[in-house]
Design a protein around this motif. Structure first.
Motif, PDB file in Angstrom:
ATOM      1  N   ILE A  82       7.451  26.108   2.378  1.00  0.00           N
ATOM      2  CA  ILE A  82       8.349  25.787   1.430  1.00  0.00           C
ATOM      3  C   ILE A  82       8.890  24.289   1.324  1.00  0.00           C
ATOM      4  CG2 ILE A  82      10.795  26.255   0.615  1.00  0.00           C
ATOM      5  CD1 ILE A  82      10.869  28.629   2.295  1.00  0.00           C
ATOM      6  N   GLY A  83       8.384  23.685   0.107  1.00  0.00           N
ATOM      7  CA  GLY A  83       8.777  22.328  -0.010  1.00  0.00           C
ATOM      8  C   GLY A  83      10.209  22.134  -0.789  1.00  0.00           C
ATOM      9  N   THR A  84      11.142  21.268  -0.444  1.00  0.00           N
ATOM     10  CA  THR A  84      12.294  20.957  -1.115  1.00  0.00           C
ATOM     11  C   THR A  84      12.260  19.625  -1.757  1.00  0.00           C
ATOM     12  OG1 THR A  84      13.082  20.429   0.987  1.00  0.00           O
ATOM     13  CG2 THR A  84      13.620  22.661   0.315  1.00  0.00           C
ATOM     14  N   VAL A  85      13.012  19.530  -2.968  1.00  0.00           N
ATOM     15  CA  VAL A  85      13.443  18.394  -3.802  1.00  0.00           C
ATOM     16  C   VAL A  85      14.989  18.486  -4.143  1.00  0.00           C
ATOM     17  CG1 VAL A  85      12.736  17.118  -5.653  1.00  0.00           C
ATOM     18  CG2 VAL A  85      11.030  18.306  -4.415  1.00  0.00           C
ATOM     19  N   PHE A  86      15.523  17.554  -3.743  1.00  0.00           N
ATOM     20  CA  PHE A  86      16.922  17.453  -4.058  1.00  0.00           C
ATOM     21  C   PHE A  86      17.484  16.248  -5.284  1.00  0.00           C
ATOM     22  CE2 PHE A  86      16.479  18.897   0.236  1.00  0.00           C
ATOM     23  CZ  PHE A  86      17.104  20.242   0.088  1.00  0.00           C
ATOM     24  N   GLN A  87      18.593  16.680  -5.672  1.00  0.00           N
ATOM     25  CA  GLN A  87      19.163  15.720  -6.710  1.00  0.00           C
ATOM     26  C   GLN A  87      19.365  14.141  -6.197  1.00  0.00           C
ATOM     27  OE1 GLN A  87      22.835  16.968  -8.350  1.00  0.00           O
ATOM     28  NE2 GLN A  87      23.418  14.909  -8.970  1.00  0.00           N
ATOM     29  N   LEU A 160       7.854  25.667  -4.014  1.00  0.00           N
ATOM     30  CA  LEU A 160       8.602  24.254  -4.317  1.00  0.00           C
ATOM     31  C   LEU A 160      10.238  24.724  -4.631  1.00  0.00           C
ATOM     32  CD1 LEU A 160       8.700  21.330  -3.971  1.00  0.00           C
ATOM     33  CD2 LEU A 160       7.956  21.124  -6.316  1.00  0.00           C
ATOM     34  N   ILE A 161      10.861  24.316  -3.881  1.00  0.00           N
ATOM     35  CA  ILE A 161      12.413  24.333  -4.270  1.00  0.00           C
ATOM     36  C   ILE A 161      12.751  23.057  -4.784  1.00  0.00           C
ATOM     37  CG2 ILE A 161      14.818  24.767  -3.574  1.00  0.00           C
ATOM     38  CD1 ILE A 161      13.798  27.024  -1.732  1.00  0.00           C
ATOM     39  N   ALA A 162      13.289  23.024  -6.124  1.00  0.00           N
ATOM     40  CA  ALA A 162      13.733  21.775  -6.722  1.00  0.00           C
ATOM     41  C   ALA A 162      15.165  22.277  -7.028  1.00  0.00           C
ATOM     42  CB  ALA A 162      13.100  21.587  -7.981  1.00  0.00           C
ATOM     43  N   ASP A 163      16.230  21.570  -6.167  1.00  0.00           N
ATOM     44  CA  ASP A 163      17.527  21.932  -6.413  1.00  0.00           C
ATOM     45  C   ASP A 163      18.052  20.539  -7.268  1.00  0.00           C
ATOM     46  OD1 ASP A 163      20.059  22.619  -6.027  1.00  0.00           O
ATOM     47  OD2 ASP A 163      20.112  22.338  -4.023  1.00  0.00           O
ATOM     48  N   GLU A 164      18.530  20.938  -8.630  1.00  0.00           N
ATOM     49  CA  GLU A 164      19.091  19.911  -9.582  1.00  0.00           C
ATOM     50  C   GLU A 164      18.079  18.638  -9.394  1.00  0.00           C
ATOM     51  OE1 GLU A 164      21.234  19.714 -11.660  1.00  0.00           O
ATOM     52  OE2 GLU A 164      22.290  21.728 -11.510  1.00  0.00           O
ATOM     53  N   PRO A 165      16.952  18.690  -9.592  1.00  0.00           N
ATOM     54  CA  PRO A 165      16.154  17.454  -9.278  1.00  0.00           C
ATOM     55  C   PRO A 165      16.300  16.297 -10.610  1.00  0.00           C
ATOM     56  CG  PRO A 165      14.858  19.141 -10.411  1.00  0.00           C
ATOM     57  CD  PRO A 165      16.087  19.902 -10.052  1.00  0.00           C
ATOM     58  N   THR A 166      16.791  17.048 -11.701  1.00  0.00           N
ATOM     59  CA  THR A 166      17.137  15.947 -12.613  1.00  0.00           C
ATOM     60  C   THR A 166      18.675  15.437 -12.624  1.00  0.00           C
ATOM     61  OG1 THR A 166      17.442  17.595 -14.136  1.00  0.00           O
ATOM     62  CG2 THR A 166      15.070  17.019 -14.176  1.00  0.00           C
ATOM     63  N   GLY A 167      19.252  15.950 -11.825  1.00  0.00           N
ATOM     64  CA  GLY A 167      20.791  15.585 -11.685  1.00  0.00           C
ATOM     65  C   GLY A 167      21.104  14.305 -11.905  1.00  0.00           C
ATOM     66  N   ASN A 168      20.280  13.397 -11.430  1.00  0.00           N
ATOM     67  CA  ASN A 168      20.519  11.796 -11.420  1.00  0.00           C
ATOM     68  C   ASN A 168      19.737  11.320 -12.474  1.00  0.00           C
ATOM     69  OD1 ASN A 168      22.809  11.609  -9.594  1.00  0.00           O
ATOM     70  ND2 ASN A 168      21.312  11.508  -7.900  1.00  0.00           N
ATOM     71  N   LEU A 169      19.016  11.762 -13.236  1.00  0.00           N
ATOM     72  CA  LEU A 169      18.303  11.172 -14.218  1.00  0.00           C
ATOM     73  C   LEU A 169      18.583  11.246 -15.422  1.00  0.00           C
ATOM     74  CD1 LEU A 169      14.787  12.517 -12.562  1.00  0.00           C
ATOM     75  CD2 LEU A 169      16.022  10.457 -11.900  1.00  0.00           C
ATOM     76  N   ASP A 170      18.124  10.298 -16.405  1.00  0.00           N
ATOM     77  CA  ASP A 170      18.565  10.315 -17.984  1.00  0.00           C
ATOM     78  C   ASP A 170      17.301  11.329 -18.681  1.00  0.00           C
ATOM     79  OD1 ASP A 170      15.837   8.955 -18.352  1.00  0.00           O
ATOM     80  OD2 ASP A 170      16.829   7.009 -18.210  1.00  0.00           O
ATOM     81  N   PRO A 171      17.525  11.934 -19.889  1.00  0.00           N
ATOM     82  CA  PRO A 171      16.894  12.511 -20.303  1.00  0.00           C
ATOM     83  C   PRO A 171      15.508  12.563 -20.291  1.00  0.00           C
ATOM     84  CG  PRO A 171      18.675  12.230 -21.693  1.00  0.00           C
ATOM     85  CD  PRO A 171      18.631  11.218 -20.611  1.00  0.00           C
ATOM     86  N   VAL A 191       7.488  27.844  -8.253  1.00  0.00           N
ATOM     87  CA  VAL A 191       8.702  26.822  -8.200  1.00  0.00           C
ATOM     88  C   VAL A 191      10.094  27.590  -8.566  1.00  0.00           C
ATOM     89  CG1 VAL A 191       9.362  24.920  -9.684  1.00  0.00           C
ATOM     90  CG2 VAL A 191       6.975  25.099  -8.965  1.00  0.00           C
ATOM     91  N   LEU A 192      10.762  27.255  -7.808  1.00  0.00           N
ATOM     92  CA  LEU A 192      12.168  27.786  -8.049  1.00  0.00           C
ATOM     93  C   LEU A 192      13.081  26.393  -8.265  1.00  0.00           C
ATOM     94  CD1 LEU A 192      14.207  30.106  -7.918  1.00  0.00           C
ATOM     95  CD2 LEU A 192      14.275  29.889  -5.326  1.00  0.00           C
ATOM     96  N   LEU A 193      13.499  26.329  -9.392  1.00  0.00           N
ATOM     97  CA  LEU A 193      14.353  25.165  -9.852  1.00  0.00           C
ATOM     98  C   LEU A 193      15.756  25.765 -10.396  1.00  0.00           C
ATOM     99  CD1 LEU A 193      14.542  22.480 -11.500  1.00  0.00           C
ATOM    100  CD2 LEU A 193      13.876  23.746 -13.489  1.00  0.00           C
ATOM    101  N   THR A 194      16.699  24.882  -9.700  1.00  0.00           N
ATOM    102  CA  THR A 194      18.108  24.877  -9.967  1.00  0.00           C
ATOM    103  C   THR A 194      18.544  23.921 -11.112  1.00  0.00           C
ATOM    104  OG1 THR A 194      19.291  23.698  -8.503  1.00  0.00           O
ATOM    105  CG2 THR A 194      18.730  25.996  -7.864  1.00  0.00           C
TER     106      THR A 194
END
Ligand code: ADP
Length: 244
Positions: A82-87, A160-171, A191-194
């Motif tokens: 399980i890979g993880t990526v965060f905001q 791959l769990i991506a927990d709000e990976p775009t939370g700090n990014l512009d559109p 892929v599991l994306l929140t």
């Protein structure tokens, strides 16, 4: 790939469960979006999958590993699956792009040969050619998130769990990251994306699971999620190409 059977999580002596009898099945190679307001229980669900938290009751099986029988010594193996990526990227500030990725591989016991072979490949995969020697502070937010994704996929996870990976990014950078997640999914990773970004949810046309007050309240098949269409049309950087 991911199976939850009536999973409940109650923290400490809290009256209300953070998750309440949640059952779901996510198959191999699926791309699933998990949505819900703040406090709904999304992070709890993800922490149960990565074994940062244990359920109060219910069954969890991920990639053939039954968590009831999972011993602490097997957790590194689980973390490889399980890979993880965060905001907030969570990169090591004093290590280069290359070293950030290599270190993550080292700590799960991958060989030097495997590391030397894989790191350049994942750097290319995420489009960071030429940035291997940069430190995190020399990178943009979008680039930092690419490093975090490279670091996660370098271990060749099944999920791959991506927990709000775009939370700090512009559109613009948000879409680059979402497209990268889609690419990784096409290569066969579940892929599991929140996300709180309604535009991403609408435009991606993927299965959407909605959590509310700890309960799974909706599980909508690919392409049937329609909420917030107006927001898509006002926020989308590629306006005119929307298929909703
Ligand atoms: P989300 O990720 O959807 O914002 P969380 O899973 O973080 O939701 O939180 C779900 C509920 O569990 C919330 O009521 C939150 O306050 C509570 N909660 C989360 N983590 C803890 C914890 N470590 N201890 C006690 N309560 C917690």
């Amino acid at each position: 790939m991911i199976l939850l059977d009536r999973v409940t999580k109650v923290y400490g002596k809290e009256a209300n469960p953070a998750l309440n009898r949640v059952s779901l099945h996510i198959g191999p190679k699926e791309f699933v979006i998990l949505v819900g307001t703040s406090g709904a229980g999304k992070s709890t669900l993800l922490k149960l999958l990565t074994r940062e938290e244990k359920p109060t009751s219910g069954k969890i099986v991920v990639g053939g590993i039954d968590y009831d029988t999972l011993k602490d010594k097997h957790i590194p193996l689980l973390r490889r699956k399980i890979g993880t990526v965060f905001q907030d990227f969570k990169l090591l500030p004093n290590r280069t792009v290359y070293e950030n990725i290599a270190f993550a591989m080292e700590i799960v016991g991958m060989s030097n040969h495997e590391i030397n072979n894989t790191v350049p490949k994942v750097i290319d995969l995420v489009g960071l050619e030429g940035k291997a020697k940069k430190f995190p502070h020399q990178l943009s937010g979008g680039e930092k998130q690419r490093v975090a994704i490279a670091r996660a996929v370098a271990r060749q996870p099944k999920i791959l769990i991506a927990d709000e990976p775009t939370g700090n990014l512009d559109p613009k950078h948000s879409w680059d990251i979402v497209r990268l997640l889609e690419k990784i999914n096409r290569y066969g990773t579940t892929v599991l994306l929140t996300t709180h970004n309604q535009e991403i949810v609408n435009k991606l046309q993927r299965r959407v699971i909605t959590i509310d007050h700890g309960k799974l309240v909706e599980d909508q098949a690919v392409g049937s999620y329609r909420q917030g269409v107006a927001a898509v049309e006002t926020l989308d950087p590629d306006r005119g190409q929307i298929k909703v």
